[in-house]
Design a protein around this motif. Structure first.
Motif, PDB file in Angstrom:
ATOM      1  N   GLY A 259       0.670  -1.077   0.001  1.00  0.00           N
ATOM      2  CA  GLY A 259       0.158   0.157  -0.013  1.00  0.00           C
ATOM      3  C   GLY A 259       0.974   1.316   0.054  1.00  0.00           C
ATOM      4  O   GLY A 259       0.373   2.307  -0.405  1.00  0.00           O
ATOM      5  N   LYS A 260       1.968   1.297   0.623  1.00  0.00           N
ATOM      6  CA  LYS A 260       2.891   2.527   0.701  1.00  0.00           C
ATOM      7  C   LYS A 260       3.551   2.643  -0.615  1.00  0.00           C
ATOM      8  O   LYS A 260       3.919   3.899  -1.002  1.00  0.00           O
ATOM      9  CB  LYS A 260       4.043   2.019   1.619  1.00  0.00           C
ATOM     10  N   ILE A 261       3.563   1.822  -1.638  1.00  0.00           N
ATOM     11  CA  ILE A 261       4.066   2.223  -2.923  1.00  0.00           C
ATOM     12  C   ILE A 261       2.932   2.269  -3.996  1.00  0.00           C
ATOM     13  O   ILE A 261       3.214   2.181  -5.205  1.00  0.00           O
ATOM     14  CB  ILE A 261       5.010   0.953  -3.410  1.00  0.00           C
ATOM     15  N   THR A 262       1.746   2.274  -3.602  1.00  0.00           N
ATOM     16  CA  THR A 262       0.603   2.634  -4.433  1.00  0.00           C
ATOM     17  C   THR A 262       0.929   4.042  -5.251  1.00  0.00           C
ATOM     18  O   THR A 262       0.647   3.910  -6.448  1.00  0.00           O
ATOM     19  CB  THR A 262      -0.838   2.355  -3.842  1.00  0.00           C
ATOM     20  N   GLU A 263       1.237   4.965  -4.767  1.00  0.00           N
ATOM     21  CA  GLU A 263       1.527   6.242  -5.460  1.00  0.00           C
ATOM     22  C   GLU A 263       2.735   6.007  -6.328  1.00  0.00           C
ATOM     23  O   GLU A 263       2.747   6.691  -7.491  1.00  0.00           O
ATOM     24  CB  GLU A 263       1.941   7.203  -4.131  1.00  0.00           C
ATOM     25  N   MET A 264       3.743   5.398  -5.947  1.00  0.00           N
ATOM     26  CA  MET A 264       4.676   5.115  -6.917  1.00  0.00           C
ATOM     27  C   MET A 264       4.302   4.417  -8.255  1.00  0.00           C
ATOM     28  O   MET A 264       4.863   4.485  -9.280  1.00  0.00           O
ATOM     29  CB  MET A 264       6.075   4.451  -6.444  1.00  0.00           C
ATOM     30  N   PHE A 265       3.340   3.561  -7.776  1.00  0.00           N
ATOM     31  CA  PHE A 265       2.667   2.792  -9.007  1.00  0.00           C
ATOM     32  C   PHE A 265       2.027   3.551 -10.058  1.00  0.00           C
ATOM     33  O   PHE A 265       2.248   3.538 -11.017  1.00  0.00           O
ATOM     34  CB  PHE A 265       1.716   1.542  -8.521  1.00  0.00           C
ATOM     35  N   ASP A 266       1.245   4.489  -9.215  1.00  0.00           N
ATOM     36  CA  ASP A 266       0.426   5.723 -10.302  1.00  0.00           C
ATOM     37  C   ASP A 266       1.550   6.567 -10.906  1.00  0.00           C
ATOM     38  O   ASP A 266       1.214   6.636 -12.125  1.00  0.00           O
ATOM     39  CB  ASP A 266      -0.208   6.365  -9.299  1.00  0.00           C
ATOM     40  N   LYS A 267       2.605   6.925 -10.453  1.00  0.00           N
ATOM     41  CA  LYS A 267       3.563   7.636 -11.277  1.00  0.00           C
ATOM     42  C   LYS A 267       4.099   6.983 -12.294  1.00  0.00           C
ATOM     43  O   LYS A 267       4.552   7.478 -13.390  1.00  0.00           O
ATOM     44  CB  LYS A 267       4.710   7.947 -10.074  1.00  0.00           C
ATOM     45  N   VAL A 268       4.282   5.610 -12.202  1.00  0.00           N
ATOM     46  CA  VAL A 268       4.971   4.606 -13.111  1.00  0.00           C
ATOM     47  C   VAL A 268       3.916   4.129 -14.157  1.00  0.00           C
ATOM     48  O   VAL A 268       4.163   4.262 -15.401  1.00  0.00           O
ATOM     49  CB  VAL A 268       5.593   3.527 -12.546  1.00  0.00           C
ATOM     50  N   LEU A 269       2.743   3.893 -13.800  1.00  0.00           N
ATOM     51  CA  LEU A 269       1.776   2.952 -14.515  1.00  0.00           C
ATOM     52  C   LEU A 269       0.593   3.828 -15.338  1.00  0.00           C
ATOM     53  O   LEU A 269      -0.055   3.318 -16.136  1.00  0.00           O
ATOM     54  CB  LEU A 269       1.188   2.061 -13.605  1.00  0.00           C
ATOM     55  N   LEU A 270       0.452   5.055 -14.980  1.00  0.00           N
ATOM     56  CA  LEU A 270      -0.657   5.910 -15.415  1.00  0.00           C
ATOM     57  C   LEU A 270      -0.235   6.925 -16.052  1.00  0.00           C
ATOM     58  O   LEU A 270       1.024   7.336 -16.135  1.00  0.00           O
ATOM     59  CB  LEU A 270      -1.568   6.471 -14.033  1.00  0.00           C
ATOM     60  N   LEU A 271      -1.052   7.675 -17.083  1.00  0.00           N
ATOM     61  CA  LEU A 271      -0.981   8.709 -17.898  1.00  0.00           C
ATOM     62  C   LEU A 271      -1.207   9.906 -17.285  1.00  0.00           C
ATOM     63  O   LEU A 271      -2.014   9.994 -16.210  1.00  0.00           O
ATOM     64  CB  LEU A 271      -1.796   8.302 -18.962  1.00  0.00           C
ATOM     65  N   ASP A 272      -0.521  11.180 -17.778  1.00  0.00           N
ATOM     66  CA  ASP A 272      -0.836  12.427 -17.204  1.00  0.00           C
ATOM     67  C   ASP A 272      -1.941  12.960 -17.908  1.00  0.00           C
ATOM     68  O   ASP A 272      -2.715  12.127 -18.887  1.00  0.00           O
ATOM     69  CB  ASP A 272       0.381  13.026 -17.295  1.00  0.00           C
TER      70      ASP A 272
ATOM     71  N   PRO B 258      -2.991  -0.856 -16.196  1.00  0.00           N
ATOM     72  CA  PRO B 258      -3.512   0.449 -15.641  1.00  0.00           C
ATOM     73  C   PRO B 258      -3.683   1.492 -16.368  1.00  0.00           C
ATOM     74  O   PRO B 258      -4.769   2.242 -16.401  1.00  0.00           O
ATOM     75  CB  PRO B 258      -2.390   0.593 -14.334  1.00  0.00           C
ATOM     76  N   MET B 259      -2.658   1.839 -17.379  1.00  0.00           N
ATOM     77  CA  MET B 259      -2.845   2.963 -18.365  1.00  0.00           C
ATOM     78  C   MET B 259      -3.677   2.706 -19.286  1.00  0.00           C
ATOM     79  O   MET B 259      -4.828   3.449 -19.705  1.00  0.00           O
ATOM     80  CB  MET B 259      -1.677   3.322 -19.015  1.00  0.00           C
ATOM     81  N   PHE B 260      -4.132   1.324 -19.848  1.00  0.00           N
ATOM     82  CA  PHE B 260      -5.304   1.007 -20.588  1.00  0.00           C
ATOM     83  C   PHE B 260      -6.526   1.184 -19.749  1.00  0.00           C
ATOM     84  O   PHE B 260      -7.595   1.659 -20.419  1.00  0.00           O
ATOM     85  CB  PHE B 260      -5.200  -0.364 -20.999  1.00  0.00           C
ATOM     86  N   ILE B 261      -6.896   0.907 -18.540  1.00  0.00           N
ATOM     87  CA  ILE B 261      -7.880   1.085 -17.959  1.00  0.00           C
ATOM     88  C   ILE B 261      -7.971   2.309 -17.731  1.00  0.00           C
ATOM     89  O   ILE B 261      -9.299   2.812 -17.873  1.00  0.00           O
ATOM     90  CB  ILE B 261      -7.659   0.233 -16.518  1.00  0.00           C
ATOM     91  N   GLN B 262      -7.160   3.553 -17.500  1.00  0.00           N
ATOM     92  CA  GLN B 262      -7.443   4.802 -17.255  1.00  0.00           C
ATOM     93  C   GLN B 262      -7.817   5.245 -18.545  1.00  0.00           C
ATOM     94  O   GLN B 262      -8.741   6.243 -18.481  1.00  0.00           O
ATOM     95  CB  GLN B 262      -6.002   5.241 -16.698  1.00  0.00           C
TER      96      GLN B 262
ATOM     97  N   ASP C 106       0.340  11.414 -21.543  1.00  0.00           N
ATOM     98  CA  ASP C 106       1.856  10.828 -21.567  1.00  0.00           C
ATOM     99  C   ASP C 106       2.171  10.250 -20.168  1.00  0.00           C
ATOM    100  O   ASP C 106       1.470  10.634 -19.191  1.00  0.00           O
ATOM    101  CB  ASP C 106       2.496  11.911 -21.814  1.00  0.00           C
ATOM    102  N   PRO C 107       3.017   9.247 -20.259  1.00  0.00           N
ATOM    103  CA  PRO C 107       3.608   8.728 -19.214  1.00  0.00           C
ATOM    104  C   PRO C 107       4.396   9.863 -18.181  1.00  0.00           C
ATOM    105  O   PRO C 107       5.221  10.552 -18.740  1.00  0.00           O
ATOM    106  CB  PRO C 107       4.773   7.770 -19.430  1.00  0.00           C
ATOM    107  N   PRO C 108       3.839  10.067 -17.191  1.00  0.00           N
ATOM    108  CA  PRO C 108       4.145  11.204 -16.108  1.00  0.00           C
ATOM    109  C   PRO C 108       5.779  11.100 -15.881  1.00  0.00           C
ATOM    110  O   PRO C 108       6.344  12.164 -15.831  1.00  0.00           O
ATOM    111  CB  PRO C 108       3.487  11.142 -14.874  1.00  0.00           C
ATOM    112  N   THR C 109       6.288   9.710 -15.841  1.00  0.00           N
ATOM    113  CA  THR C 109       7.804   9.915 -15.301  1.00  0.00           C
ATOM    114  C   THR C 109       8.829  10.370 -16.422  1.00  0.00           C
ATOM    115  O   THR C 109       9.877  10.905 -15.875  1.00  0.00           O
ATOM    116  CB  THR C 109       8.051   8.469 -15.095  1.00  0.00           C
TER     117      THR C 109
END
Length: 632
Positions: free
Chosen positions: A202-215, A378-382, A219-222
């Protein structure tokens, strides 16, 4: 939990200079009838000596068989010997530490064992007498203390306390109940450890979002993160000066000569070349030095032997003893995405190809061969959550190799739970199924639960290269069998991404030379985009490139699982399996080129199209290829 595992917790251990002295709570009213029984109890209780207790993932059936044989011997000895109710055993320790047993009363010959037991059970006076005598005799060789420590492999303050044992009938009943409580507490501790692991996730959920989701611009935010830009800036400032100081060494020639010496059995010459390579290479140097260090490890492993377990033990010895956490792995993956566009463009390509055939579909079913952590979805779902012309429900069937232990599908089930959380966040109806299989070619269509009212998409990203090919067996080729399975599924679209490598030759030298060319490009790519002391770069090169090179060079036959083919070889194989290739639109290739500029990737990354394949490479060398297929 394994019942044998639970039984091993029922013992008590007394620490009095000798941690191997163990005994169980007395449940019978009589001492052991023979030395055989003492031997049996000793074998059972002392097998976990010196505190080296581990949760066994592989149960020893031979140990169980030995225990059964000893127990049978005890029963046989008991049937051959009959005892008087008044008989008892006097035990004394000799100088060597062995136990001598002598009977203080004459044996009552001819009395059956069953009769003896019945008489003992129903005679209260004699039972109490025998119990009292047994306690007196046992106390002679017990330590002069009434302190007992529960022998559990868990660190709990409340369980490290001392338990007083009073040898009475009521106390024995209490102790038995207390043991059951201990087992339950141990289960609670294991559950709490599992829960702690979930908390870490759960602590790395935010990091998952930064890596796997789009802005907001899809575009990949990282890629535009200030931290990554700082890494690139430091690389640009310090890279050139370091390169000028490095001594020029022809590592390719040295590595090739060493490999040739190994192939001819000239161990002395091979060791001489290895010594030269070791003196000049470094895991923290430039691209050539890192490549030489990585390949030298693999060549040395081949000298020691080419069996899978031996190679794994050698690899574990040369790498860090500390296991990387999920956060460490994700950080390395994040830096890789930020320095290389390969995986991101693969994801974008598959999203575009799937959505082209799944517009306005009631249900989209994706079968992912090699889903692993599901980083792609995750980015496909988003993306589909904010559109109207997309499927109204998403189904994913994740296929992966089983995990070692009692829960082979735990990792891919955890992937499903993570994807379900993303679907819940973005309001996408979701259904998931996990299939853990060691041999993907044995999966049946009925296992995939394909339904008639859904659009079926099959994805195979970089994982079919691990299937055995014709070199293992001419008659049964798992690689062709999986393609045949996909063809029989009759998917609406099949997206296939491959590592474009020609180091799958059965001949060692040919395979070695091609591997040198392939990994030279990968190490050079990192050297041009990341500083040499970046921890995530070092971890990625060691855990991914190092492990792959070790398998390609040191392993043979079934132990060698890294078997990439060129995209042209795959094209022939796909057509032969009954697929027809879909063309790639020129505007899509141009879009990806624009993305590379927008995301500020290095100018030497290449995106092109050839023979209906989307090609990605570095400085003119094609490293990855993606394509789209439908049943012919």
């Amino acid at each position: 939990m394994d019942p044998n595992f639970s039984e091993s917790l029922n013992g008590f251990e007394y620490f009095d200079g000798n941690p191997n002295f163990l005994t169980d709570p007395m449940e019978d009213q009589y001492p052991p009838p023979s030395d055989t029984l003492l031997k049996y109890v000793s074998e059972i209780l002392m097998e976990e000596s010196n505190g080296d207790y581990k949760q066994s993932m592989f149960y020893d059936s031979l140990a169980l068989r030995k225990t059964e044989e000893m127990l049978q011997q005890v029963i046989t000895d008991s049937q051959n010997q009959s005892f008087s109710p008044d008989s008892m055993i006097t035990n004394s320790w000799d100088a060597s530490g062995s136990i001598e047993s002598a009977y203080s009363a004459d044996l009552q010959i001819g009395l059956p064992v069953d009769e003896f037991m019945v008489k003992s059970v129903f005679s209260d006076a004699e039972s109490a007498l025998q119990f009292k005598k047994g306690v007196e005799e046992a106390s002679k060789f017990l330590p002069n203390s009434d302190q007992w420590v529960i022998n559990l492999d868990i660190e709990r303050p409340e369980r490290r306390g001392l338990v007083k044992e009073e040898m009475g009938l009521d106390q024995l009943r209490i102790k038995k109940n207390h043991e059951r409580e201990i087992i339950l507490d141990f289960e609670e501790v294991r559950s709490s450890k599992q829960f702690a692991s979930n908390i870490e996730d759960g602590k790395i959920t935010e990091m998952f979002d930064k890596v796997l989701l789009l802005d907001g611009e899809c575009d990949p935010p990282t890629l535009l993160d200030s931290e990554i830009q700082a890494i690139r800036s430091s690389k640009n400032r310090g890279g050139k000066g370091k390169k000028k100081k490095c001594q020029v060494v022809d590592f390719r020639t040295l590595l090739t000569h060493c490999a040739q010496a190994i192939s001819t059995g000239d161990k002395t010459t091979a060791l001489d070349f290895l010594l030269q390579i070791r003196q000049q290479s470094s895991p923290l140097g430039d691209a050539g030095q890192r490549l030489a260090h990585c390949f030298a490890n693999a060549l040395e492993a081949r000298l020691q032997g080419s069996t899978g377990p031996m190679i794994q033990n050698y690899y574990n010895a040369i790498t860090t003893s500390l296991k990387d956490t999920a956060a460490d792995t994700l950080k390395a993956y994040r830096v890789y995405l930020s320095s290389s566009p390969f995986v991101t463009l693969m994801y974008f390509f598959s999203i575009r190809m799937i959505l082209e055939v799944a517009k306005d579909a009631p249900v989209l079913h994706i079968v992912d061969f090699g889903i692993l952590y599901g980083f792609q979805w995750p980015m496909f779902i988003q993306y589909i959550s904010g559109r109207n012309d997309v499927p109204r429900k998403l189904r994913i069937t994740g296929i992966e190799l089983p995990q070692c232990g009692f829960r082979p599908a735990e990792r891919i089930e955890e992937t499903g739970r993570r994807l379900a959380e993303y679907c819940k966040r973005f309001n996408v109806p979701f259904e998931y199924k996990a299939i853990a299989s060691q041999n993907w070619e044995t999966i049946g269509i009925e296992d995939l639960d394909i339904r008639p009212d859904e659009v079926l998409a099959v994805n195979a990203g970089l994982r079919l290269k691990n299937l055995q090919d014709e070199t293992g067996s001419e008659e049964n080729c798992p690689r062709d069998a999986v393609l045949k399975l996909i063809r029989n599924m009759n998917p609406d679209v099949f997206i296939h991404t491959v590592v474009n490598g020609s180091f799958n030759a059965p001949f060692f030298i040919s395979r070695f030379k091609e591997a040198v060319y392939h990994y030279s490009a990968l190490f050079d790519m990192f050297d041009s985009t990341l500083p040499r002391d970046n921890k995530e770069r070092i971890r990625f090169e060691r855990e991914f490139y190092g492990r792959e090179a070790m398998n390609v060079i040191a392993c043979e036959e079934a132990d060698r699982v890294e078997r990439p083919e060129t995209y042209r070889q795959w094209q022939v194989r796909m057509v032969r399996a009954g697929f027809r290739q879909k063309p790639i639109k020129p505007e899509l290739v141009e879009l990806f080129r624009e993305k590379l500029k927008k995301w500020r990737y290095h100018k030497d990354f290449v995106v092109d199209e050839n023979s209906k394949w989307l090609l990605q490479g570095w400085k003119g060398r094609t490293l990855y290829a993606s394509s789209c297929w439908v049943p012919a």
